[in-house]
Design an enzyme around this catalytic site. Sequence first.
Site, short mmCIF file in Angstrom:
data_model
loop_
_atom_site.label_atom_id
_atom_site.label_comp_id
_atom_site.label_asym_id
_atom_site.label_seq_id
_atom_site.Cartn_x
_atom_site.Cartn_y
_atom_site.Cartn_z
N HIS A 78 42.37 34.45 50.59
CA HIS A 78 42.97 32.95 50.73
C HIS A 78 42.17 31.80 50.49
O HIS A 78 41.05 31.62 51.46
CB HIS A 78 43.95 32.75 52.02
CG HIS A 78 44.94 34.08 52.14
ND1 HIS A 78 45.77 33.83 50.83
CD2 HIS A 78 45.29 34.84 52.74
CE1 HIS A 78 46.83 35.08 51.62
NE2 HIS A 78 46.53 35.70 52.77
N CYS A 133 43.32 31.31 45.53
CA CYS A 133 43.92 29.63 45.47
C CYS A 133 45.83 30.06 44.18
O CYS A 133 46.28 31.39 44.27
CB CYS A 133 43.11 28.99 44.75
SG CYS A 133 42.43 28.48 45.61
#
Length: 263
Positions: A78, A133
């Site tokens: 993440h 992202c």
Amino acid sequence: MSKKALCIGINDYPGTANDLKGCVNDANDWSAELGKRGFTVAKMLDGQATKAAMISAIRDLISTAHNGDTLLFTYSGHGTWVPDSSGDEPDGRDEALCPYDIGTKGPLLDDEIGILFRSAGTGVRILLISDSCHSGSVIRGREDDLDVGKTRARFMPLSDWMPKDELPPAGAAAPRVVSGIRRTGGDLLLAGCKDTEYSYDTSFQGRPNGAFTYYALKTLRELKPANYDAWFNAIRQYLPSSRLTQTPQIMGSATARRFAVFA
């Protein structure tokens, strides 16, 4: 001259509802491919990839590198952001990677990554490949290998890891892609998406992977010896597509982009 790589893959994010599926496969796939190409590879998977361990591993590789060495860092997991406190971000946000222990130790900020990378000695070449992202809209690339209904954005919402009393006001623009690399010399960033986009965790032929990682490795294996621009252009034959609305990015000097891949 030596070639060393660190491949990080984090599926497991304890205390959040944001576990992923393809990141460990990404790290294993990068490790296997880079090993065939002459790299000495270290891996950090899930619980191994704490914030302190990531910083320590990056610092150790950089501090022992010499003129002519190539260092390659791959990150699959993440991405997130925090409000910028130093005033160096035009969008008012510091972009960040999410370590395994983000819930207790916080994210690894682009400012912190930049300090580590800038400590590299003269002639040390750094390549960062970040499959994390943000989300876009252009429709074009091929989707022959893609499984249906398996996509998830690799973005960690602040509300899932930041204490409620520290959350910033809602409504600001999405953060930029994390880099921290030097804009001149031989350093390069290959990123899975634009500043305002998400990179996707998905599945190909029944196996979880990051979309960017899958196509980066697919095109790398199909290419004859080529430079980074040629590799990047090959990846763009696949991304963005109708279901994978992410636009890969390359950052670095024109000279660096013409270097032979992993030379």
